[in-house]
Motif scaffolding. Structure first.
Motif, PDB file in Angstrom:
ATOM      1  N   SER A 102       0.846  -1.392  -0.081  1.00 24.47           N
ATOM      2  CA  SER A 102       0.066  -0.040   0.137  1.00 24.47           C
ATOM      3  C   SER A 102       0.847   1.097  -0.022  1.00 24.47           C
ATOM      4  N   TRP A 103       1.925   1.167   0.737  1.00 25.92           N
ATOM      5  CA  TRP A 103       2.621   2.284   1.097  1.00 25.92           C
ATOM      6  C   TRP A 103       4.043   2.363  -0.087  1.00 25.92           C
ATOM      7  N   GLN A 104       4.243   1.367  -0.624  1.00 25.39           N
ATOM      8  CA  GLN A 104       4.829   1.250  -1.784  1.00 25.39           C
ATOM      9  C   GLN A 104       4.337   2.179  -2.895  1.00 25.39           C
ATOM     10  N   ALA A 105       3.231   1.898  -3.266  1.00 26.08           N
ATOM     11  CA  ALA A 105       2.299   2.415  -4.149  1.00 26.08           C
ATOM     12  C   ALA A 105       2.134   4.058  -4.104  1.00 26.08           C
ATOM     13  N   THR A 106       2.103   4.315  -2.688  1.00 27.11           N
ATOM     14  CA  THR A 106       1.946   5.807  -2.406  1.00 27.11           C
ATOM     15  C   THR A 106       3.323   6.585  -2.664  1.00 27.11           C
ATOM     16  N   THR A 107       4.429   5.927  -1.890  1.00 25.60           N
ATOM     17  CA  THR A 107       5.747   6.683  -1.923  1.00 25.60           C
ATOM     18  C   THR A 107       6.216   6.591  -3.541  1.00 25.60           C
ATOM     19  N   SER A 108       6.063   5.365  -4.239  1.00 27.46           N
ATOM     20  CA  SER A 108       6.457   5.721  -5.619  1.00 27.46           C
ATOM     21  C   SER A 108       5.721   6.628  -6.553  1.00 27.46           C
ATOM     22  N   SER A 110       4.413   9.278  -5.396  1.00 28.49           N
ATOM     23  CA  SER A 110       4.890  10.642  -4.835  1.00 28.49           C
ATOM     24  C   SER A 110       6.154  10.875  -5.578  1.00 28.49           C
ATOM     25  N   LEU A 111       7.152  10.144  -5.832  1.00 20.98           N
ATOM     26  CA  LEU A 111       8.324  10.363  -6.249  1.00 20.98           C
ATOM     27  C   LEU A 111       8.318  10.390  -7.779  1.00 20.98           C
ATOM     28  N   ALA A 112       7.354   9.690  -8.282  1.00 14.75           N
ATOM     29  CA  ALA A 112       6.838   9.817  -9.948  1.00 14.75           C
ATOM     30  C   ALA A 112       6.286  11.368 -10.224  1.00 14.75           C
ATOM     31  N   THR A 113       5.643  11.907  -9.059  1.00 12.93           N
ATOM     32  CA  THR A 113       5.377  13.378  -9.067  1.00 12.93           C
ATOM     33  C   THR A 113       6.237  14.222  -8.987  1.00 12.93           C
ATOM     34  N   SER A 114       7.300  14.132  -8.023  1.00 10.82           N
ATOM     35  CA  SER A 114       8.366  15.078  -8.098  1.00 10.82           C
ATOM     36  C   SER A 114       9.283  15.018  -9.237  1.00 10.82           C
ATOM     37  N   LYS A 122      11.295  10.275 -17.692  1.00 15.95           N
ATOM     38  CA  LYS A 122      11.608   9.104 -17.940  1.00 15.95           C
ATOM     39  C   LYS A 122      11.717   8.307 -16.414  1.00 15.95           C
ATOM     40  N   ALA A 123      12.377   9.228 -15.471  1.00 17.73           N
ATOM     41  CA  ALA A 123      12.398   8.519 -14.005  1.00 17.73           C
ATOM     42  C   ALA A 123      11.108   8.645 -13.330  1.00 17.73           C
ATOM     43  N   SER A 124      10.431   9.442 -13.603  1.00 21.09           N
ATOM     44  CA  SER A 124       8.655   9.626 -13.217  1.00 21.09           C
ATOM     45  C   SER A 124       8.235   8.479 -13.798  1.00 21.09           C
ATOM     46  N   GLU A 125       8.307   8.070 -15.030  1.00 15.55           N
ATOM     47  CA  GLU A 125       7.421   6.898 -15.643  1.00 15.55           C
ATOM     48  C   GLU A 125       7.958   5.608 -14.850  1.00 15.55           C
ATOM     49  N   SER A 126       9.316   5.561 -14.543  1.00 16.69           N
ATOM     50  CA  SER A 126       9.500   4.422 -13.900  1.00 16.69           C
ATOM     51  C   SER A 126       8.985   4.238 -12.492  1.00 16.69           C
ATOM     52  N   PHE A 127       8.998   5.146 -11.968  1.00 15.72           N
ATOM     53  CA  PHE A 127       8.064   5.009 -10.484  1.00 15.72           C
ATOM     54  C   PHE A 127       6.689   5.136 -10.524  1.00 15.72           C
ATOM     55  N   LEU A 128       6.306   5.389 -11.668  1.00 21.44           N
ATOM     56  CA  LEU A 128       4.908   5.464 -11.856  1.00 21.44           C
ATOM     57  C   LEU A 128       4.390   3.908 -12.263  1.00 21.44           C
ATOM     58  N   LYS A 130       6.022   1.319 -10.974  1.00 21.21           N
ATOM     59  CA  LYS A 130       6.174   0.475  -9.944  1.00 21.21           C
ATOM     60  C   LYS A 130       5.038   0.756  -9.059  1.00 21.21           C
ATOM     61  N   ALA A 131       4.499   1.894  -8.964  1.00 21.91           N
ATOM     62  CA  ALA A 131       3.193   2.168  -8.191  1.00 21.91           C
ATOM     63  C   ALA A 131       2.295   1.481  -8.738  1.00 21.91           C
ATOM     64  N   GLU A 132       1.877   1.308  -9.925  1.00 22.58           N
ATOM     65  CA  GLU A 132       0.881   0.440 -10.511  1.00 22.58           C
ATOM     66  C   GLU A 132       1.190  -0.915 -10.254  1.00 22.58           C
ATOM     67  N   VAL A 133       2.383  -1.443 -10.264  1.00 25.77           N
ATOM     68  CA  VAL A 133       2.485  -3.030  -9.776  1.00 25.77           C
ATOM     69  C   VAL A 133       2.263  -3.021  -8.228  1.00 25.77           C
ATOM     70  N   ALA A 134       2.824  -2.130  -7.436  1.00 31.79           N
ATOM     71  CA  ALA A 134       2.684  -2.343  -6.136  1.00 31.79           C
ATOM     72  C   ALA A 134       1.071  -2.162  -5.766  1.00 31.79           C
ATOM     73  N   ASN A 135       0.218  -1.323  -6.284  1.00 30.79           N
ATOM     74  CA  ASN A 135      -0.938  -1.025  -6.077  1.00 30.79           C
ATOM     75  C   ASN A 135      -1.824  -2.267  -6.351  1.00 30.79           C
ATOM     76  N   GLU A 136      -1.443  -3.015  -7.233  1.00 34.88           N
ATOM     77  CA  GLU A 136      -2.350  -4.322  -7.907  1.00 34.88           C
ATOM     78  C   GLU A 136      -2.101  -5.409  -6.672  1.00 34.88           C
ATOM     79  N   ASN A 137      -1.025  -5.279  -6.152  1.00 37.77           N
ATOM     80  CA  ASN A 137      -0.515  -6.394  -4.775  1.00 37.77           C
ATOM     81  C   ASN A 137      -1.201  -6.100  -3.355  1.00 37.77           C
ATOM     82  N   GLN A 138      -1.682  -4.699  -3.479  1.00 37.20           N
ATOM     83  CA  GLN A 138      -2.280  -4.540  -1.983  1.00 37.20           C
ATOM     84  C   GLN A 138      -3.727  -5.004  -1.903  1.00 37.20           C
TER      85      GLN A 138
END
Length: 529
Positions: A102-108, A110-114, A122-128, A130-138
């Motif tokens: 749950s927090w992996q999705a949130t932190t990733s 947030s970093l995508a936004t920053s 490109k870095a933002s897309e990478s974290f985005l 990661k957030a999608e994968v983590a979100n599907e696992n919560q």
């Protein structure tokens, strides 16, 4: 009987302790939510005080994640993007180590936004991703839905950055389908709904549907009118843009004035950049060229600052990751994740470097092809005075506003401008529109009209383009300049600082001056010059 009494007393003690911990957790979460949603917008000092108190009492991994994310938000509000990202990275480290999806999705997210705010898509897309994968696992369905909405909103911002408002609208519409309507929404739910309406308003504005833009922005404001939030100034700024699109300067000024307190209370660079850009448009429409240039300059300064942060932030993040890896060295998953991230960053950095060099080389070749007469090594410069009898209209990207000027006056002022160009007036540091107008014996409005009509640019862009064209030609025809420092070249063509010179050079040519000098040297070596 005694053993029974002992067991009963032990049960009461454990029950009281459990209840006390639960109560403390509820209080912690309530204070955290109050700061994130409201306090950060109305009293930054009090928000920092509460955040500091939460940091002292945080004892679980989740509480520590919340504290780091809270400080990330506070640092962002103060304009310190380095500290903001570092704090979010610490929260991301703990969420990875504890497999808190749950927090992996949130932190990733947030970093995508920053990273997106810094222009590192490109870095933002990478974290985005990661957030999608983590979100599907919560497993929490409510959190999964809310995070999915936030991810879609971030994808809309990515589309904004690329100027693709149709794709952005599709993402926001999809996010709308996940939003549930409830009369008892809490602050966070209201904020999400208001954000969705605000994004729809921006899409409508940029797609030319001003009525829909007004409707969505008003709806967004109505949802949070009783909640103080940092979203409000973004709504005001968008409403000012709608007013400008209608040429309604009065309402545009009203909304821009509403943004000002938020600029004074905090240092949110993204908000400042957007507002300065809108203020520049407003004063341009108000025929106040000096103020328009002033706000444009403020916008460029902030953009330059962000570009510098983006350049240096990668090394800082890797160092931060290494520190956190040692702190969580007993957690195998984090160690493996840290190594993977470092390898990806290193590989991405190498690929980015080579891709950047390839792009710069293409820009250099294109630049040479555009001005072959001036760019042949060793060729004499075209004498500006030879152009004095030429009259070429160049509409460019800016349409000159009609002024009440006779044909004779227009021709005379155009010839005077060419004469001033021949005298290299633009090399003078600090030259202004009003100064040029005075030298030409006319007013700023007339000079603006002549420059826009025949040069296709506003005064600022015209000035920086002439300076860069001058120094490019000088470097090509005077090889001895290749050994001079860039600061000398900047001074030579009229720039007051190296940073302004570098920023303008890249804007005009598509590459930094260091890359241009490098390619010229390579070309000289190739021809043994």
């Amino acid at each position: 009987m005694k053993p029974f009494i002992f067991v009963f007393l032990l049960f009461l003690v454990l029950l009281q302790r459990s209840y006390g911990q639960h109560l403390k957790e509820d209080q912690f979460n309530k204070r955290y939510l109050d700061v994130v949603v409201s306090l950060v917008a109305i009293d930054i000092k009090e928000a920092e005080r509460v955040a500091d108190s939460l940091r002292r009492v945080a004892n679980t991994d989740e509480q520590k994640i919340k504290v780091y994310m809270l400080w990330s938000k506070l640092y962002e509000n103060k304009g310190d993007m380095k500290q903001s990202i570092q704090s979010a990275m610490r929260a991301d480290t703990i969420s990875n180590a504890t497999m808190n999806f749950s927090w992996q999705a949130t932190t990733s997210g947030s970093l995508a936004t920053s990273f997106r705010q810094l222009g590192l898509l490109k870095a933002s897309e990478s974290f985005l991703r990661k957030a999608e994968v983590a979100n599907e696992n919560q497993t929490d369905p409510i959190m999964k839905m809310l995070t999915r909405i936030n991810i879609l909103h971030e994808r809309a911002f990515h589309s904004f950055a690329q100027g693709n408002y149709l794709d952005a609208k599709a993402y926001v519409v999809k996010a709308s389908s996940y939003i549930q309507h409830n009369a008892n929404d809490d602050k966070k739910a209201l904020l999400i709904k208001a954000t969705n309406d605000q994004l729809m308003g921006i899409c409508a504005l940029n797609l030319g549907n001003l009525a829909a833009a007004d409707s969505f922005l008003n709806s967004s404001f109505d949802k949070i009118k009783t909640v103080e939030s940092n979203l409000k100034p973004y709504i005001y700024r968008a409403q000012a843009e709608v007013a400008l699109a209608r040429n309604d300067l009065k309402n545009a000024k009203k909304y821009l004035d509403l943004v000002q307190p938020y600029l004074e209370n905090g240092s949110v660079e993204e908000l400042s950049m957007l507002t300065y850009e809108t203020l520049s448009k407003y004063y341009k429409e108000s025929i106040d060229e000096n103020k328009s240039l002033q706000y444009r300059s403020l916008f460029i300064d902030l953009k330059e600052k962000r570009d510098n942060v983006a350049k240096s932030i990668s090394d800082d993040l890797i160092e931060n990751l290494n520190e956190r890896k040692f702190f969580y060295r007993n957690r195998l998953i984090f160690a493996l994740g840290g190594i993977t991230v470092i390898l990806l960053l290193a590989t991405g950095g190498i690929l980015f470097f080579y891709e950047k060099q390839r792009n710069y080389r293409k820009k250099y070749v294109d630049l040479m092809e555009k001005q072959p007469a001036k760019m042949v090594i060793g060729s004499p410069q075209i004498k500006p005075e030879l152009l004095l009898n030429e009259r070429v209209e160049n509409p460019g990207n800016i349409k000159a506003k009609e002024v009440n000027m006779s044909k004779e006056t227009e021709d005379r002022l155009y010839q005077l401008l060419l004469k001033k160009e021949a005298e290299l007036f633009y090399l003078e540091k600090g030259v202004t529109l009003s100064q040029l107008a005075a030298d030409m014996g006319t007013n700023s409005r007339y000079v603006t009209y002549i420059i826009q009509k025949f040069k296709g640019k506003d005064f600022y862009d015209y000035l920086q383009t002439r300076r860069i064209d001058y120094i490019v030609d000088k470097i090509r025809t005077s090889p001895e300049l290749l050994d001079f420092k860039l600061s000398y070249l900047a001074d030579m063509c009229g720039f007051a600082s190296l940073s302004k010179f570098s920023s303008s050079f890249k804007t005009v040519t598509g590459m930094p001056p260091s890359a241009f000098v490098h390619f010229v040297k390579m070309e000289m070596e190739q021809y043994n010059l």
